[in-house]
Design a protein around this motif. Structure first.
Motif, mmCIF file in Angstrom:
data_model
loop_
_atom_site.group_PDB
_atom_site.id
_atom_site.type_symbol
_atom_site.label_atom_id
_atom_site.label_comp_id
_atom_site.label_asym_id
_atom_site.label_seq_id
_atom_site.Cartn_x
_atom_site.Cartn_y
_atom_site.Cartn_z
ATOM 1 N N GLN A 131 0.883 4.225 -2.921
ATOM 2 C CA GLN A 131 0.767 5.653 -2.643
ATOM 3 C C GLN A 131 1.938 6.425 -3.241
ATOM 4 O O GLN A 131 1.765 7.510 -3.792
ATOM 5 N N GLU A 177 0.827 -1.211 0.000
ATOM 6 C CA GLU A 177 0.000 0.000 0.000
ATOM 7 C C GLU A 177 0.865 1.267 0.000
ATOM 8 O O GLU A 177 0.536 2.241 -0.669
ATOM 9 N N GLU A 210 1.445 6.602 -7.056
ATOM 10 C CA GLU A 210 0.363 7.551 -7.360
ATOM 11 C C GLU A 210 0.848 8.993 -7.214
ATOM 12 O O GLU A 210 0.555 9.843 -8.050
ATOM 13 N N GLN A 211 1.612 9.263 -6.192
ATOM 14 C CA GLN A 211 2.154 10.612 -5.985
ATOM 15 C C GLN A 211 3.130 10.990 -7.092
ATOM 16 O O GLN A 211 3.091 12.107 -7.612
#
Length: 168
Positions: A38, A34, A41-42
């Motif tokens: 993240q 996870e 995605e950033q």
């Protein structure tokens, strides 16, 4: 009789401790996964990442593993590439540097979220004597397929990962 009961209790305790350790290991792996999602995605949303290719496939189906420091960097509206090229060149240049080399702006930059699959990034880049259409399919874990179509060369694809831009 007491010894048998004690042995059974010890075995049960060890079995439950082992299953607890496995659950915590699964939880750690899930948490790490996870965090990676993240981070990717950033990187994509900020449009600041470097693609590191691990293999290439030509339009004729030839595959080659790569072990050199090739890369394509996207830093918001600018991009630069240093990628190898195997395939057919439609226009031969006398002083051609070879490969796919450019340092320019990323024109018509589009980023799409592909729900559960990840992201799709598309843009155009103009080199010295060529124009490239670039499409990247990025998974949520950072694994990336890069497709490049050129005006002067046959299309080529790369497979690798994206990561944060390293300061030089």
């Amino acid at each position: 009789m007491k010894n048998i009961k004690l042995i059974v209790v010890i075995i049960c305790l060890l079995a439950s401790a082992n299953s607890f350790a496995q659950l915590s290991g699964k939880a750690k792996r899930q948490q790490k996964k996870e965090l990676k999602m993240q981070e990717i995605e950033q990187l994509v949303n900020n449009q600041k990442f470097t693609f590191i290719p691990r293999s290439l496939t030509t339009s004729s189906g030839y595959s080659k593993d790569l072990n050199f420091s090739y890369e394509l960097e996207l830093n918001q509206d600018s991009t630069k590439a240093y990628l190898p090229f195997w395939g057919r060149a439609y226009i031969a240049k006398i002083n051609d540097e070879g490969g796919i080399l450019f340092e320019t702006t990323a024109d018509d930059l589009e980023i799409k979220t592909l729900h559960e699959k990840g992201f799709e990034v598309r843009f155009k880049a103009k080199g010295k004597e060529d124009t490239y259409q670039i499409k990247m399919e990025i998974s949520k874990q950072g694994y990336t397929s890069l497709f490049i179509t050129s005006n002067n060369k046959s299309h080529i694809s790369y497979y690798g990962q994206i990561e944060a831009i390293k300061k030089k």
